[in-house]
Write a protein that holds these residues in place. Structure first.
Motif, PDB file in Angstrom:
ATOM      1  N   ILE A  57       0.852  -1.186   0.000  1.00  0.00           N
ATOM      2  CA  ILE A  57       0.000   0.000   0.000  1.00  0.00           C
ATOM      3  C   ILE A  57       0.887   1.235   0.000  1.00  0.00           C
ATOM      4  O   ILE A  57       1.732   1.401   0.889  1.00  0.00           O
ATOM      5  N   PRO A  58       0.721   2.115  -1.001  1.00  0.00           N
ATOM      6  CA  PRO A  58       1.551   3.322  -1.037  1.00  0.00           C
ATOM      7  C   PRO A  58       1.080   4.360  -0.023  1.00  0.00           C
ATOM      8  O   PRO A  58      -0.096   4.431   0.310  1.00  0.00           O
ATOM      9  N   ARG A  59       2.043   5.141   0.471  1.00  0.00           N
ATOM     10  CA  ARG A  59       1.717   6.256   1.359  1.00  0.00           C
ATOM     11  C   ARG A  59       2.742   7.356   1.175  1.00  0.00           C
ATOM     12  O   ARG A  59       3.834   7.128   0.705  1.00  0.00           O
ATOM     13  N   SER A  60       2.370   8.552   1.569  1.00  0.00           N
ATOM     14  CA  SER A  60       3.279   9.683   1.479  1.00  0.00           C
ATOM     15  C   SER A  60       4.238   9.657   2.669  1.00  0.00           C
ATOM     16  O   SER A  60       3.845   9.357   3.791  1.00  0.00           O
ATOM     17  N   PHE A  61       5.509   9.944   2.384  1.00  0.00           N
ATOM     18  CA  PHE A  61       6.525  10.002   3.432  1.00  0.00           C
ATOM     19  C   PHE A  61       7.255  11.325   3.303  1.00  0.00           C
ATOM     20  O   PHE A  61       7.756  11.668   2.231  1.00  0.00           O
ATOM     21  N   GLN A  62       7.316  12.094   4.390  1.00  0.00           N
ATOM     22  CA  GLN A  62       7.979  13.391   4.391  1.00  0.00           C
ATOM     23  C   GLN A  62       9.437  13.231   4.777  1.00  0.00           C
ATOM     24  O   GLN A  62       9.748  12.845   5.895  1.00  0.00           O
ATOM     25  N   GLY A  63      10.337  13.507   3.834  1.00  0.00           N
ATOM     26  CA  GLY A  63      11.767  13.463   4.101  1.00  0.00           C
ATOM     27  C   GLY A  63      12.278  14.818   4.541  1.00  0.00           C
ATOM     28  O   GLY A  63      11.502  15.745   4.800  1.00  0.00           O
TER      29      GLY A  63
ATOM     30  N   VAL B  93       6.263   9.223  -2.340  1.00  0.00           N
ATOM     31  CA  VAL B  93       5.332   8.135  -2.114  1.00  0.00           C
ATOM     32  C   VAL B  93       6.156   6.857  -2.034  1.00  0.00           C
ATOM     33  O   VAL B  93       7.001   6.596  -2.893  1.00  0.00           O
ATOM     34  N   VAL B  94       5.924   6.084  -0.987  1.00  0.00           N
ATOM     35  CA  VAL B  94       6.666   4.841  -0.765  1.00  0.00           C
ATOM     36  C   VAL B  94       5.676   3.793  -0.267  1.00  0.00           C
ATOM     37  O   VAL B  94       4.677   4.122   0.376  1.00  0.00           O
ATOM     38  N   TYR B  95       5.940   2.542  -0.611  1.00  0.00           N
ATOM     39  CA  TYR B  95       5.073   1.465  -0.137  1.00  0.00           C
ATOM     40  C   TYR B  95       5.316   1.215   1.347  1.00  0.00           C
ATOM     41  O   TYR B  95       6.454   1.200   1.809  1.00  0.00           O
ATOM     42  N   ASP B  96       4.230   0.991   2.087  1.00  0.00           N
ATOM     43  CA  ASP B  96       4.327   0.708   3.524  1.00  0.00           C
ATOM     44  C   ASP B  96       5.301  -0.428   3.813  1.00  0.00           C
ATOM     45  O   ASP B  96       6.105  -0.341   4.734  1.00  0.00           O
ATOM     46  N   ALA B  97       5.218  -1.500   3.040  1.00  0.00           N
ATOM     47  CA  ALA B  97       6.072  -2.670   3.288  1.00  0.00           C
ATOM     48  C   ALA B  97       7.549  -2.325   3.102  1.00  0.00           C
ATOM     49  O   ALA B  97       8.399  -2.794   3.859  1.00  0.00           O
ATOM     50  N   VAL B  98       7.855  -1.491   2.113  1.00  0.00           N
ATOM     51  CA  VAL B  98       9.240  -1.075   1.888  1.00  0.00           C
ATOM     52  C   VAL B  98       9.713  -0.212   3.052  1.00  0.00           C
ATOM     53  O   VAL B  98      10.816  -0.402   3.579  1.00  0.00           O
ATOM     54  N   LEU B  99       8.868   0.714   3.473  1.00  0.00           N
ATOM     55  CA  LEU B  99       9.230   1.583   4.587  1.00  0.00           C
ATOM     56  C   LEU B  99       9.403   0.776   5.881  1.00  0.00           C
ATOM     57  O   LEU B  99      10.348   1.013   6.637  1.00  0.00           O
ATOM     58  N   ASP B 100       8.537  -0.198   6.102  1.00  0.00           N
ATOM     59  CA  ASP B 100       8.669  -1.039   7.292  1.00  0.00           C
ATOM     60  C   ASP B 100       9.993  -1.797   7.285  1.00  0.00           C
ATOM     61  O   ASP B 100      10.684  -1.865   8.305  1.00  0.00           O
ATOM     62  N   ARG B 101      10.364  -2.355   6.138  1.00  0.00           N
ATOM     63  CA  ARG B 101      11.639  -3.075   6.039  1.00  0.00           C
ATOM     64  C   ARG B 101      12.823  -2.122   6.222  1.00  0.00           C
ATOM     65  O   ARG B 101      13.818  -2.465   6.855  1.00  0.00           O
ATOM     66  N   ALA B 102      12.703  -0.929   5.649  1.00  0.00           N
ATOM     67  CA  ALA B 102      13.779   0.055   5.796  1.00  0.00           C
ATOM     68  C   ALA B 102      13.942   0.454   7.262  1.00  0.00           C
ATOM     69  O   ALA B 102      15.066   0.568   7.758  1.00  0.00           O
ATOM     70  N   LYS B 103      12.823   0.648   7.976  1.00  0.00           N
ATOM     71  CA  LYS B 103      12.908   0.986   9.396  1.00  0.00           C
ATOM     72  C   LYS B 103      13.560  -0.141  10.186  1.00  0.00           C
ATOM     73  O   LYS B 103      14.370   0.112  11.091  1.00  0.00           O
TER      74      LYS B 103
END
Length: 87
Positions: A14-20, A26-36
């Motif tokens: 699921i894509p979501r907005s991420f503020q850098g 826009v980044v996928y939740d699963a990618v962001l979770d793995r990155a975290k």
């Protein structure tokens, strides 16, 4: 099998907005979770902050990017994720 193929998503993403630090992406939740998870494993994101604000995660990306010699944007771009997942 390459290190990158082992990181491929297996579930619906699921894509979501991420503020850098410099802009939003826009980044996928699963990618962001793995990155975290990787940022936490590598000591850039304290475990207690793993699920916290985009600012805390963006700051962790900046620290990682600086240590890797990348432009410190604070966003999970392709170069950042490749180094984060493969290193």
């Amino acid at each position: 099998r390459s290190a990158v193929s082992a990181q491929r998503l297996r579930d619906e993403a699921i894509p979501r907005s991420f503020q850098g630090a410099t802009h939003a992406v826009v980044v996928y939740d699963a990618v962001l979770d793995r990155a975290k998870e990787k940022l936490t494993e590598k000591g850039y994101l304290p475990k207690s902050m793993n699920a916290h604000s985009d600012k805390a995660v963006s700051d962790a990306f900046v620290d990682f990017q600086e240590s890797a010699g990348l432009e410190p944007t604070g966003i999970p771009d392709q170069k950042t994720l490749t180094l984060l997942f493969v290193r």
